[in-house]
Design a protein around this motif. Structure first.
Motif, PDB file in Angstrom:
ATOM      1  N   GLU A  34      12.367  12.817  -1.499  1.00 18.39           N
ATOM      2  CA  GLU A  34      11.976  14.247  -1.154  1.00 18.39           C
ATOM      3  C   GLU A  34      10.355  14.175  -0.566  1.00 18.39           C
ATOM      4  N   ILE A  35       9.650  13.165  -0.968  1.00 17.94           N
ATOM      5  CA  ILE A  35       8.291  12.714  -0.242  1.00 17.94           C
ATOM      6  C   ILE A  35       8.638  12.687   1.097  1.00 17.94           C
ATOM      7  N   ILE A  36       9.408  11.719   1.564  1.00 22.25           N
ATOM      8  CA  ILE A  36       9.742  11.610   2.876  1.00 22.25           C
ATOM      9  C   ILE A  36      10.101  12.771   3.831  1.00 22.25           C
ATOM     10  N   GLU A  37      10.988  13.578   3.074  1.00 21.82           N
ATOM     11  CA  GLU A  37      11.561  14.793   3.607  1.00 21.82           C
ATOM     12  C   GLU A  37      10.326  15.676   3.841  1.00 21.82           C
ATOM     13  N   HIS A  38       9.681  15.900   3.028  1.00 24.78           N
ATOM     14  CA  HIS A  38       8.215  16.741   3.030  1.00 24.78           C
ATOM     15  C   HIS A  38       7.261  16.308   4.227  1.00 24.78           C
ATOM     16  N   LEU A  39       7.085  14.931   3.949  1.00 20.18           N
ATOM     17  CA  LEU A  39       5.872  14.317   4.947  1.00 20.18           C
ATOM     18  C   LEU A  39       6.499  14.325   6.324  1.00 20.18           C
ATOM     19  N   SER A  40       7.766  14.126   6.624  1.00 17.21           N
ATOM     20  CA  SER A  40       8.414  13.939   7.853  1.00 17.21           C
ATOM     21  C   SER A  40       8.418  15.304   8.580  1.00 17.21           C
ATOM     22  N   ALA A  41       8.273  16.364   7.741  1.00 11.61           N
ATOM     23  CA  ALA A  41       8.331  17.850   8.553  1.00 11.61           C
ATOM     24  C   ALA A  41       7.101  18.209   8.972  1.00 11.61           C
ATOM     25  N   ALA A  42       5.815  17.519   8.344  1.00 15.75           N
ATOM     26  CA  ALA A  42       4.607  17.863   8.769  1.00 15.75           C
ATOM     27  C   ALA A  42       4.032  16.905   9.846  1.00 15.75           C
ATOM     28  N   TRP A  43       4.468  15.555  10.076  1.00 20.21           N
ATOM     29  CA  TRP A  43       4.269  14.702  10.920  1.00 20.21           C
ATOM     30  C   TRP A  43       5.428  13.975  11.180  1.00 20.21           C
ATOM     31  N   GLU A  44       5.224  13.450  12.436  1.00 15.90           N
ATOM     32  CA  GLU A  44       6.387  12.526  12.836  1.00 15.90           C
ATOM     33  C   GLU A  44       5.862  11.027  12.213  1.00 15.90           C
ATOM     34  N   LEU A  45       6.858  10.483  11.185  1.00 12.62           N
ATOM     35  CA  LEU A  45       6.517   9.237  10.694  1.00 12.62           C
ATOM     36  C   LEU A  45       6.933   8.182  11.682  1.00 12.62           C
ATOM     37  N   GLN A  46       6.284   7.176  11.759  1.00 12.74           N
ATOM     38  CA  GLN A  46       6.392   6.006  12.943  1.00 12.74           C
ATOM     39  C   GLN A  46       6.373   4.601  11.923  1.00 12.74           C
ATOM     40  N   PRO A  47       7.068   3.798  12.476  1.00 12.72           N
ATOM     41  CA  PRO A  47       7.237   2.230  11.888  1.00 12.72           C
ATOM     42  C   PRO A  47       5.895   1.921  11.663  1.00 12.72           C
ATOM     43  N   GLY A  48       5.395   1.316  10.394  1.00  8.97           N
ATOM     44  CA  GLY A  48       4.075   0.984  10.227  1.00  8.97           C
ATOM     45  C   GLY A  48       3.390   1.914   9.297  1.00  8.97           C
ATOM     46  N   ASP A  49       3.883   2.843   8.904  1.00  4.83           N
ATOM     47  CA  ASP A  49       3.405   4.043   7.991  1.00  4.83           C
ATOM     48  C   ASP A  49       3.385   3.699   6.677  1.00  4.83           C
ATOM     49  N   VAL A  50       2.673   3.836   5.906  1.00  5.43           N
ATOM     50  CA  VAL A  50       2.806   3.459   4.434  1.00  5.43           C
ATOM     51  C   VAL A  50       2.627   4.801   3.566  1.00  5.43           C
ATOM     52  N   ILE A  51       3.203   4.986   2.586  1.00  7.63           N
ATOM     53  CA  ILE A  51       2.965   6.120   1.636  1.00  7.63           C
ATOM     54  C   ILE A  51       2.718   5.670   0.163  1.00  7.63           C
ATOM     55  N   MET A  52       1.381   6.377  -0.172  1.00  4.44           N
ATOM     56  CA  MET A  52       1.140   6.188  -1.701  1.00  4.44           C
ATOM     57  C   MET A  52       1.723   7.110  -2.266  1.00  4.44           C
ATOM     58  N   THR A  53       2.584   7.057  -3.443  1.00  2.00           N
ATOM     59  CA  THR A  53       3.559   8.032  -3.820  1.00  2.00           C
ATOM     60  C   THR A  53       2.871   8.898  -5.000  1.00  2.00           C
ATOM     61  N   GLY A  54       1.677   8.472  -5.520  1.00  2.00           N
ATOM     62  CA  GLY A  54       1.272   9.165  -6.429  1.00  2.00           C
ATOM     63  C   GLY A  54       0.991   8.485  -7.713  1.00  2.00           C
ATOM     64  N   THR A  55       0.038   8.715  -8.572  1.00  2.00           N
ATOM     65  CA  THR A  55      -0.393   8.122  -9.763  1.00  2.00           C
ATOM     66  C   THR A  55      -0.059   8.714 -11.066  1.00  2.00           C
ATOM     67  N   PRO A  56       0.141   8.047 -12.183  1.00  2.00           N
ATOM     68  CA  PRO A  56       0.358   8.621 -13.455  1.00  2.00           C
ATOM     69  C   PRO A  56      -0.744   8.860 -14.047  1.00  2.00           C
ATOM     70  N   GLU A  57      -0.680   9.293 -15.362  1.00  2.00           N
ATOM     71  CA  GLU A  57      -1.763   9.954 -16.118  1.00  2.00           C
ATOM     72  C   GLU A  57      -2.515   8.333 -16.422  1.00  2.00           C
ATOM     73  N   GLY A  58      -3.775   8.879 -17.000  1.00  2.00           N
ATOM     74  CA  GLY A  58      -4.524   7.689 -17.658  1.00  2.00           C
ATOM     75  C   GLY A  58      -5.703   7.153 -16.544  1.00  2.00           C
ATOM     76  N   VAL A  59      -5.698   7.946 -15.445  1.00  2.00           N
ATOM     77  CA  VAL A  59      -6.712   7.699 -14.537  1.00  2.00           C
ATOM     78  C   VAL A  59      -8.119   7.470 -15.359  1.00  2.00           C
TER      79      VAL A  59
END
Length: 231
Positions: free
Chosen positions: A182-207
């Motif tokens: 779902e992240i890739i679906e939403h992200l690629s609707a806003a930007w054209e993803l390219q080889p070499g892109d990296v996605i930090m997918t979010g952090t759990p509680e406890g920061v």
């Protein structure tokens, strides 16, 4: 081609089990993507995913099995750790469907989204961009990439962070509000993803905040661990 000044070096991550490197083009980050973390930041529910970017040269690279050092930055008294599963993209595209997302993934790594929380909070109150809190020098240490051919698709598995041996963050990738497809679906609707892109997918509680001398160890099932010392 002649350049007026020397070009910046290519930022890349080692690939587990090979002598090759994965070159990084862009670093996308997903905000508030675990329920408990959203709650600890004062939000609830499955809000639409939102994204921000870190500069590629904020990435600090760790070789397999090696610790890396990051500096404690200026201007802050509240430098927070955020452990995240990182997805490395090998095939780009726009409007990628979640069901097809795995075919665009090269592999997975661990990363820390280090944040000047006090400065980020000030910018939120003023309705200003977060860059001074998020786009910090050395704020994206990352470990080596494990190819998806070795790990398989990662949609679940324990993810955790310890600071000086004490667990501060502990969750499971299955608890992502928006899963990786779902992240890739939403992200690629806003930007054209390219080889070499990296996605930090979010952090759990406890920061929480760290100080110089602290040692953080990030782990996630199926991915090489990451050890980072604040100096």
């Amino acid at each position: 081609m002649k350049y007026a000044i020397p070009p910046a070096p290519v930022v890349s991550l080692p690939v587990v089990g090979t002598d090759t490197q994965f070159p990084i083009r862009r670093v996308y980050c997903v905000g508030r993507n675990y329920v408990e973390h959203a709650q600890e930041m004062g939000f609830t529910g499955r809000e639409a995913p939102f994204f921000f970017l870190k500069p590629t040269d904020a990435v600090v690279v760790a070789a397999a099995g090696q610790a890396i050092e990051i500096p404690y930055p200026s201007l802050t008294k509240s430098y927070h750790h955020e452990v995240e599963l990182v997805v490395a993209i090998s095939k780009g595209g726009t409007n990628i469907k979640a069901a097809d997302a795995a075919s665009h993934i090269f592999g997975y790594a661990l990363g820390l989204d280090m944040t000047r929380r006090d400065l980020q909070g000030e910018q939120k109150k003023l309705g200003r961009p977060w860059e001074i809190g998020k786009a910090v020098d050395g704020s994206a240490p990352m470990g080596p990439v494990t190819p998806i051919s070795a790990s398989g698709e990662i949609n679940s598995g324990a993810i955790a962070l310890t600071v000086n041996g004490k667990t501060t963050q502990s969750s499971d990738v299955s608890k992502l509000i928006w899963n990786i497809g779902e992240i890739i679906e939403h992200l690629s609707a806003a930007w054209e993803l390219q080889p070499g892109d990296v996605i930090m997918t979010g952090t759990p509680e406890g920061v929480a905040g760290v100080v110089a001398g602290d040692v953080m160890v990030a782990t996630c099932a199926g991915v090489e661990s990451l050890t980072v010392k604040v100096v």
